[in-house]
Design a protein around this motif. Structure first.
Motif, PDB file in Angstrom:
ATOM      1  N   GLY A  86      -3.774   9.887  -1.951  1.00 36.34           N
ATOM      2  CA  GLY A  86      -4.317  10.311  -3.239  1.00 36.34           C
ATOM      3  C   GLY A  86      -4.023   9.320  -4.341  1.00 36.34           C
ATOM      4  N   ALA A  87      -2.794   8.784  -4.363  1.00 40.02           N
ATOM      5  CA  ALA A  87      -2.434   7.787  -5.376  1.00 40.02           C
ATOM      6  C   ALA A  87      -3.282   6.533  -5.242  1.00 40.02           C
ATOM      7  N   PHE A  88      -3.514   6.097  -4.009  1.00 37.60           N
ATOM      8  CA  PHE A  88      -4.320   4.895  -3.784  1.00 37.60           C
ATOM      9  C   PHE A  88      -5.770   5.102  -4.227  1.00 37.60           C
ATOM     10  N   LEU A  89      -6.342   6.233  -3.839  1.00 39.48           N
ATOM     11  CA  LEU A  89      -7.736   6.503  -4.207  1.00 39.48           C
ATOM     12  C   LEU A  89      -7.895   6.657  -5.718  1.00 39.48           C
ATOM     13  N   ALA A  90      -6.935   7.329  -6.367  1.00 42.95           N
ATOM     14  CA  ALA A  90      -7.004   7.515  -7.817  1.00 42.95           C
ATOM     15  C   ALA A  90      -6.946   6.173  -8.538  1.00 42.95           C
ATOM     16  N   ALA A  91      -6.224   5.217  -7.981  1.00 45.70           N
ATOM     17  CA  ALA A  91      -6.130   3.890  -8.608  1.00 45.70           C
ATOM     18  C   ALA A  91      -7.429   3.103  -8.444  1.00 45.70           C
ATOM     19  N   VAL A  92      -7.933   3.014  -7.211  1.00 41.55           N
ATOM     20  CA  VAL A  92      -9.087   2.142  -6.958  1.00 41.55           C
ATOM     21  C   VAL A  92     -10.376   2.690  -7.560  1.00 41.55           C
TER      22      VAL A  92
ATOM     23  N   MET B 234      -5.995   0.847 -13.421  1.00 40.55           N
ATOM     24  CA  MET B 234      -5.961   0.663 -11.967  1.00 40.55           C
ATOM     25  C   MET B 234      -4.645   0.017 -11.532  1.00 40.55           C
ATOM     26  N   LEU B 235      -4.212  -1.010 -12.264  1.00 39.76           N
ATOM     27  CA  LEU B 235      -2.964  -1.689 -11.923  1.00 39.76           C
ATOM     28  C   LEU B 235      -1.773  -0.745 -12.031  1.00 39.76           C
ATOM     29  N   ILE B 236      -1.777   0.112 -13.060  1.00 44.59           N
ATOM     30  CA  ILE B 236      -0.709   1.105 -13.196  1.00 44.59           C
ATOM     31  C   ILE B 236      -0.713   2.035 -11.980  1.00 44.59           C
ATOM     32  N   GLY B 237      -1.903   2.375 -11.509  1.00 35.14           N
ATOM     33  CA  GLY B 237      -2.012   3.278 -10.368  1.00 35.14           C
ATOM     34  C   GLY B 237      -1.374   2.732  -9.112  1.00 35.14           C
ATOM     35  N   PHE B 238      -1.411   1.421  -8.909  1.00 34.30           N
ATOM     36  CA  PHE B 238      -0.806   0.836  -7.719  1.00 34.30           C
ATOM     37  C   PHE B 238       0.713   0.921  -7.740  1.00 34.30           C
ATOM     38  N   VAL B 239       1.291   1.015  -8.927  1.00 35.68           N
ATOM     39  CA  VAL B 239       2.736   1.251  -9.019  1.00 35.68           C
ATOM     40  C   VAL B 239       3.076   2.592  -8.372  1.00 35.68           C
ATOM     41  N   ALA B 240       2.254   3.601  -8.648  1.00 38.62           N
ATOM     42  CA  ALA B 240       2.480   4.930  -8.069  1.00 38.62           C
ATOM     43  C   ALA B 240       2.343   4.904  -6.548  1.00 38.62           C
ATOM     44  N   VAL B 241       1.433   4.085  -6.023  1.00 36.75           N
ATOM     45  CA  VAL B 241       1.266   3.980  -4.568  1.00 36.75           C
ATOM     46  C   VAL B 241       2.553   3.475  -3.919  1.00 36.75           C
ATOM     47  N   VAL B 242       3.131   2.426  -4.500  1.00 37.40           N
ATOM     48  CA  VAL B 242       4.380   1.874  -3.966  1.00 37.40           C
ATOM     49  C   VAL B 242       5.495   2.919  -4.015  1.00 37.40           C
ATOM     50  N   LEU B 243       5.581   3.634  -5.119  1.00 36.98           N
ATOM     51  CA  LEU B 243       6.617   4.658  -5.261  1.00 36.98           C
ATOM     52  C   LEU B 243       6.416   5.804  -4.257  1.00 36.98           C
ATOM     53  N   CYS B 244       5.165   6.154  -3.972  1.00 36.61           N
ATOM     54  CA  CYS B 244       4.885   7.192  -2.969  1.00 36.61           C
ATOM     55  C   CYS B 244       5.408   6.770  -1.591  1.00 36.61           C
ATOM     56  N   ILE B 245       5.185   5.518  -1.250  1.00 37.41           N
ATOM     57  CA  ILE B 245       5.654   5.017   0.045  1.00 37.41           C
ATOM     58  C   ILE B 245       7.179   5.077   0.121  1.00 37.41           C
ATOM     59  N   LEU B 246       7.840   4.704  -0.969  1.00 37.74           N
ATOM     60  CA  LEU B 246       9.309   4.756  -1.003  1.00 37.74           C
ATOM     61  C   LEU B 246       9.810   6.198  -0.902  1.00 37.74           C
ATOM     62  N   GLU B 247       9.136   7.136  -1.579  1.00 38.90           N
ATOM     63  CA  GLU B 247       9.525   8.542  -1.504  1.00 38.90           C
ATOM     64  C   GLU B 247       9.278   9.091  -0.101  1.00 38.90           C
TER      65      GLU B 247
END
Length: 600
Positions: free
Chosen positions: A451-457, A568-581
């Protein structure tokens, strides 16, 4: 054997889903989700279409959107609604005694707003919208706590969370599409009268909902027992607790004061600047500027404070004061208790010298944070970072959606209603349904990350639209969508590309929203559900709300295209954090010997 287990697991999940959807709690969760979404849509969405027609400029709209801080700071009064009973209304239930009055108040406010002209009475209009946002945020606190409290093995927290979002998004259809269509034909005042009546009707219907309630005498007994627990051996000394409570209270109070002052000044209210003064400490002289401490910077040529300056200077300080420092104080208390420092050595009974009112404030306001930090440990840093960034891609620019559609792209209200509300809300509901299924069948964390990835792109779709929409038009033509739209009255090529852009983004938002609410609900402690969930939900909106004023200036200076690339760039930060979580939860499950099936 593994294949046989998987074969039997799938039907059980579908059966569980069917049972949950037929549950009475699930039905009322949809109603409460709708009640939560309608004011949000009207105060922080549709209202800006009204302001656009009233020719209110973008920068003022960015400042006006700061009424959303009621949602961002709802955790500050969540202990009140969690602990305090309303006289004569307690018999409605622990949660419903707050839900019903807030919904009735919202209905009255919406009707009253219809009597005002935002073009000439923006001050009063802002005040009512601010009170409405406060009532709406208060209702959200209790609805979220209700959802967590009533969840059981049949009406699971994941299903209730998904249904909440469906109701919320359906409200966007009524408050958005229906609102725009009615406004196009009979005007904005009449539209808000209709919405007010709907809100009043919802308040009455909600009275028949089940409530996660306990006997009042039992609740009082539990309340006394929990207070007594603060004086058991090993608990922190009252003086230490009170110091921490005072520090957090001052920080949160300061943050509220400076935001209120900024809104008053930004909307044309007059607050005089104060005189600087100096103090001497050990022979050194220090100049103190109260204006800076209160965020009262010099006014610009238009007689308003500089939004960008305030956001860049005071925004980080607000986040430090409301999140970082209180979390650090809670961690300090956890460490003291763990190390056995400044703790009570022997059980004793509290007396009047111990400050029993402060004990209640500590239990209501600070103890939920201490419990959360103590349970999460250093993982709290990752959790808070994810909470602050996950929804920012759609939250930060949502205020400017109507100016973008109506002003920049020059679509009509009917076209926006069809694309953004009817088609767009349908896409969100489809996304929520898909997200709910993915959570059950594939896993919560996988769905959260996707969801984070799709919301960003999907911000790239809007970036293309801001440049003319050539790529989206080609895609729409290629899949036959343009042809299909043109078969309906009012259909056109430009409407087709708007619909496909909004539909793509909203599908992503639906998937992300279902997973995010389920994840938030899963990490709070049930005994502290109202305060902890309110805190996390508030932080979700905080960065986006603080940044909207500056974003309005960025749009004015650089245009919408650069804003969409930025989000969009801000959204990719959330993707990385999701993977870490995801990794953190998997490791935590492995250490406990159980890997949760919903961890992805």
């Amino acid at each position: 054997m593994a294949e046989a287990g998987a074969a039997t697991e799938k039907p059980s999940k579908w059966r569980a889903l069917g049972l949950a959807l037929r549950n009475r709690k699930t039905a009322f969760m949809a109603v409460f989700g709708f009640a939560s979404g309608l004011p949000f849509a009207l105060f922080l969405g549709t209202l800006y279409a009204w302001l656009t027609e009233a020719e209110v400029d973008l920068e003022t709209m960015g400042v006006f959107s700061l009424i959303g801080l009621a949602y961002a700071f709802q955790f500050l009064w969540s202990p009140l609604v969690d602990r305090v009973d309303i006289p004569a209304l307690r018999k409605l239930g622990k949660r419903k005694q707050w839900i019903a009055p807030m919904q009735l108040l919202l209905g009255v406010i919406l009707v009253t707003m219809s009597l005002l002209d935002p073009g000439t009475q923006l001050g009063w209009f802002s005040l009512l919208a601010g009170i409405g946002a406060f009532a709406s945020a208060t209702q959200d606190i209790v609805i979220n706590a209700w959802r967590i409290d009533v969840a059981d093995e049949e009406a699971t927290i994941d299903i209730l969370s998904t249904v909440t979002q469906m109701g919320f998004r359906l409200a966007a259809l009524v408050g958005g599409a229906l609102g725009l269509i009615i406004a196009e034909r009979i005007g904005w005042p009449q539209t808000y009268v209709v919405m007010g009546v709907i809100m009043l009707a919802i308040g009455i219907a909600g009275l028949f909902a089940p409530d996660a309630d306990v006997d009042r005498a039992a609740a009082m007994s539990e309340h006394a027992e929990r207070t007594a627990e603060l004086y058991e051996a090993g608990e922190l000394e009252p003086r230490i607790r009170n110091r921490a409570l005072l520090a957090v209270g001052l920080l949160w109070g300061w943050a509220i004061v400076i935001m209120v002052i900024f809104m008053i000044r930004a909307l044309g209210g007059f607050i005089p600047l104060m005189t600087t003064f100096s103090i001497s400490v050990f022979g050194s002289s220090w100049v103190i500027d109260p204006n800076f401490l209160l965020g009262m910077f010099a006014l610009n040529e238009e007689g308003r404070p500089d939004v960008t300056e305030f956001t860049t200077v005071m925004g980080p300080l607000v986040i430090m004061a409301t999140i970082v420092v209180p979390a650090a104080i809670a961690a300090w208390l956890v460490r003291l208790k763990r190390d056995g420092r400044h703790v009570i050595r022997e059980d004793r009974v509290a007396d009047r010298h111990d400050g029993l009112i402060l004990d209640q404030l500590y239990r209501a306001l600070l103890l939920p944070l201490v419990e959360f930090v103590g349970r999460m440990g250093w993982s709290i840093v990752l959790v808070l970072a994810l909470v602050l960034t996950y929804r920012i891609t759609d939250a930060i620019w949502g205020t400017f959606a109507y100016p973008f559609y109506l002003g920049e792209l020059e679509y009509t209200l009917d076209e926006v209603a069809v694309a953004s509300k009817f088609f767009g809300v349908g896409a969100i509901i489809l996304g929520l349904a898909l997200g709910g299924w993915m959570i059950t069948a594939i896993g919560r964390m996988f769905t959260l990350t996707l969801g984070a990835f799709l919301a960003a792109v999907t911000n790239l779709l809007y970036a293309d639209l801001a440049r003319g929409g050539g790529t989206m038009q080609v895609v729409s033509n290629a899949i036959g969508f343009t042809w299909a739209v043109n078969q309906f009255p009012g259909g056109s090529d430009r409407l087709a590309r708007l619909m496909i852009v909004i539909g793509g983004e909203n599908l992503a938002i639906g998937i992300a929203g279902a997973a995010y609410i389920a994840w938030l609900s899963s990490i709070v402690a049930k005994g502290y559900s109202a305060v902890q969930y309110a805190l996390l939900a508030s932080l979700t909106l905080l960065v986006g709300t603080l940044g909207r004023g500056a974003l309005g200036e960025m749009i004015e200076e650089r245009g919408y295209y650069d804003v969409f690339i930025f989000t969009m760039l801000i959204g990719f930060v959330a993707v990385v954090l999701c993977i870490l979580e995801w990794i953190r939860e998997h490791r935590a499950g492995a250490r406990s010997g159980v890997v949760a099936p919903d961890a992805g």
